[in-house]
Design a protein around this motif. Structure first.
Motif, PDB file in Angstrom:
ATOM      1  N   CYS A  82      50.663  38.766  39.970  1.00 56.83           N
ATOM      2  CA  CYS A  82      49.701  38.849  38.866  1.00 56.83           C
ATOM      3  C   CYS A  82      48.295  38.505  39.372  1.00 56.83           C
ATOM      4  O   CYS A  82      47.304  39.115  38.963  1.00 56.83           O
TER       5      CYS A  82
ATOM      6  N   CYS B 278      45.490  40.991  40.700  1.00 53.25           N
ATOM      7  CA  CYS B 278      44.635  41.773  39.801  1.00 53.25           C
ATOM      8  C   CYS B 278      43.985  40.967  38.683  1.00 53.25           C
ATOM      9  O   CYS B 278      43.169  41.518  37.947  1.00 53.25           O
ATOM     10  N   HIS B 279      44.387  39.714  38.490  1.00 56.15           N
ATOM     11  CA  HIS B 279      43.833  38.919  37.394  1.00 56.15           C
ATOM     12  C   HIS B 279      43.349  37.571  37.902  1.00 56.15           C
ATOM     13  O   HIS B 279      44.124  36.828  38.513  1.00 56.15           O
TER      14      HIS B 279
HETATM   15  C1  HEC Z   1      47.994  45.897  40.200  1.00 54.39           C
HETATM   16  C2  HEC Z   1      47.188  45.168  39.245  1.00 54.39           C
HETATM   17  C3  HEC Z   1      47.857  44.339  38.179  1.00 54.39           C
HETATM   18  C4  HEC Z   1      48.904  43.456  38.324  1.00 54.39           C
HETATM   19  C5  HEC Z   1      49.706  43.153  39.561  1.00 54.39           C
HETATM   20  C6  HEC Z   1      49.082  42.834  37.034  1.00 54.39           C
HETATM   21  N1  HEC Z   1      48.182  43.336  36.148  1.00 54.39           N
HETATM   22 FE1  HEC Z   1      47.964  42.762  34.226  1.00 54.39          FE
HETATM   23  N2  HEC Z   1      46.567  44.231  33.943  1.00 54.39           N
HETATM   24  C7  HEC Z   1      46.072  45.044  34.921  1.00 54.39           C
HETATM   25  C8  HEC Z   1      45.127  45.960  34.326  1.00 54.39           C
HETATM   26  C9  HEC Z   1      44.344  47.023  35.070  1.00 54.39           C
HETATM   27  C10 HEC Z   1      45.081  45.672  32.952  1.00 54.39           C
HETATM   28  C11 HEC Z   1      44.215  46.388  31.894  1.00 54.39           C
HETATM   29  C12 HEC Z   1      42.890  45.665  31.794  1.00 54.39           C
HETATM   30  C13 HEC Z   1      43.053  44.383  31.017  1.00 54.39           C
HETATM   31  O1  HEC Z   1      43.305  44.454  29.797  1.00 54.39           O
HETATM   32  O2  HEC Z   1      43.011  43.276  31.626  1.00 54.39           O
HETATM   33  C14 HEC Z   1      46.009  44.553  32.752  1.00 54.39           C
HETATM   34  C15 HEC Z   1      46.233  43.933  31.523  1.00 54.39           C
HETATM   35  C16 HEC Z   1      46.944  42.763  31.362  1.00 54.39           C
HETATM   36  C17 HEC Z   1      46.993  41.992  30.147  1.00 54.39           C
HETATM   37  C18 HEC Z   1      46.236  42.325  28.884  1.00 54.39           C
HETATM   38  C19 HEC Z   1      44.875  41.645  28.889  1.00 54.39           C
HETATM   39  C20 HEC Z   1      44.038  42.057  27.705  1.00 54.39           C
HETATM   40  O3  HEC Z   1      43.551  41.181  26.973  1.00 54.39           O
HETATM   41  O4  HEC Z   1      43.862  43.269  27.498  1.00 54.39           O
HETATM   42  C21 HEC Z   1      47.785  40.897  30.386  1.00 54.39           C
HETATM   43  C22 HEC Z   1      48.110  39.785  29.410  1.00 54.39           C
HETATM   44  C23 HEC Z   1      48.242  40.996  31.750  1.00 54.39           C
HETATM   45  N3  HEC Z   1      47.705  42.135  32.308  1.00 54.39           N
HETATM   46  C24 HEC Z   1      49.058  40.074  32.355  1.00 54.39           C
HETATM   47  C25 HEC Z   1      49.594  40.260  33.634  1.00 54.39           C
HETATM   48  C26 HEC Z   1      50.599  39.391  34.207  1.00 54.39           C
HETATM   49  C27 HEC Z   1      51.163  38.128  33.560  1.00 54.39           C
HETATM   50  C28 HEC Z   1      50.917  39.913  35.426  1.00 54.39           C
HETATM   51  C29 HEC Z   1      51.991  39.472  36.383  1.00 54.39           C
HETATM   52  C30 HEC Z   1      53.345  39.509  35.818  1.00 54.39           C
HETATM   53  C31 HEC Z   1      50.070  41.086  35.619  1.00 54.39           C
HETATM   54  N4  HEC Z   1      49.300  41.263  34.509  1.00 54.39           N
HETATM   55  C32 HEC Z   1      50.054  41.866  36.759  1.00 54.39           C
HETATM   56  C33 HEC Z   1      46.391  45.010  36.248  1.00 54.39           C
HETATM   57  C34 HEC Z   1      47.414  44.260  36.803  1.00 54.39           C
END
Ligand code: HEC
Ligand code: HEC
Length: 232
Positions: free
Chosen positions: A44, A47-48
């Motif tokens: 996670c 990317c975050h």
């Molecule tokens: C390869 C990149 C990537 C990975 C790995 C990833 N994410 Fe994301 N995530 C994104 C993208 C791009 C978005 C869309 C943009 C956003 O809303 O943050 C997103 C959106 C989210 C959102 C919505 C946020 C919002 O308010 O819109 C959450 C919650 C989230 N991710 C949690 C996680 C968690 C927990 C993990 C690990 C289990 C994870 N992500 C792994 C790229 C990633």
């Protein structure tokens, strides 16, 4: 530590209070082995961020998850449940075999961690502008483009021309791979193939598991500078 052991430790701690679950969640957040796929190298945290203000030297595809737990919706309104928002990432980007279920201790721990990161229970939903129709963008300066490459692409793709330091060998070496595009995408200008990939990620016809970059994550100005740096 292996997940089995971690879960066992958690249970031994009397299934802990919220604190130990949140600690376990933080470990899961930072570990690519959350996904069982042998091909996955993303956690996670790839990317975050989790900070209140964006980190100056990183351009990430996903938002910071500070204050993410109580937003009224996620993914620009496409997801109405937090676990669905997480599972979207888990399955699409991390190659998770099946979505995490609410009862899964890993899902619960991630949830406790996101709650810990979310002091503001009234935090608003965040906008997500996915560029629908791909168009060329004006070029910017190559020096800005070099900085954008370092902040946005280098973690996964490594250094240009060599790929040194890349997170996974599945991430092609840039810009060398563009030489194949005339053959792979006849009649499509190379820069449009790259813009398509950056704006739509894995959802581009060739698949894969790269994340998409919304306009909020990467502006057209930064994209134009990046293209100039990559010689497009
Ligand atoms: C390869 C990149 C990537 C990975 C790995 C990833 N994410 Fe994301 N995530 C994104 C993208 C791009 C978005 C869309 C943009 C956003 O809303 O943050 C997103 C959106 C989210 C959102 C919505 C946020 C919002 O308010 O819109 C959450 C919650 C989230 N991710 C949690 C996680 C968690 C927990 C993990 C690990 C289990 C994870 N992500 C792994 C790229 C990633
Ligand atoms: C979270 C890791 C990650 C980040 C960040 C990332 N990529 Fe990727 N990218 C990949 C992976 C993995 C692949 C190969 C699988 C696929 O096609 O999705 C890939 C594939 C590509 C391809 C297609 C390569 C080919 O073989 O044809 C292009 C073009 C590309 N990335 C450009 C970029 C650019 C430009 C950036 C920065 C704005 C970037 N990527 C950021 C992981 C990433």
């Amino acid at each position: 530590m292996r997940w089995g052991l971690l879960v066992a430790a958690l249970l031994a701690a009397g299934c802990g209070g919220a604190t130990s679950a949140a600690d376990f969640g933080e470990e899961l957040f930072q570990d690519a082995r959350l996904s069982e796929s042998g091909f996955n190298r993303f956690s996670c945290a790839t990317c975050h961020a989790t900070t209140a203000t964006p980190e100056a030297d990183r351009i990430l595809s996903g938002y910071s998850l500070h204050n993410s737990a109580f937003r009224p919706s996620w993914w620009g309104g496409y997801e109405a449940r937090l676990l669905d928002a997480v599972n979207f990432c888990y399955v699409s980007f991390m190659r998770g075999v099946s979505p995490l279920t609410p009862a899964d201790p890993k899902a619960r721990a991630l949830y406790e961690y996101l709650v810990q990161l979310s002091p503001d229970r009234e935090a608003p939903a965040l906008p997500l502008t996915v560029v629908k129709d791909i168009e060329d963008v004006p070029r910017g300066s190559t020096s800005r483009g070099a900085a954008v490459y370092r902040a946005a692409c280098q973690t996964c793709h490594g250094e240009t021309d060599t790929g040194i330091g890349r997170l996974t060998e599945l991430a092609s070496i840039l810009p060398a791979v563009f030489n194949d595009y005339d053959r792979l995408f006849p009649g499509v200008p190379k820069q449009l193939v790259v813009i398509e990939k950056v704006r739509h990620g894995q959802f581009f016809g060739v698949g894969g598991n790269m994340p998409l970059y919304s306009r909020e994550a990467l502006s057209d100005e930064d994209l134009g500078a990046l293209l100039a740096f990559l010689g497009l």
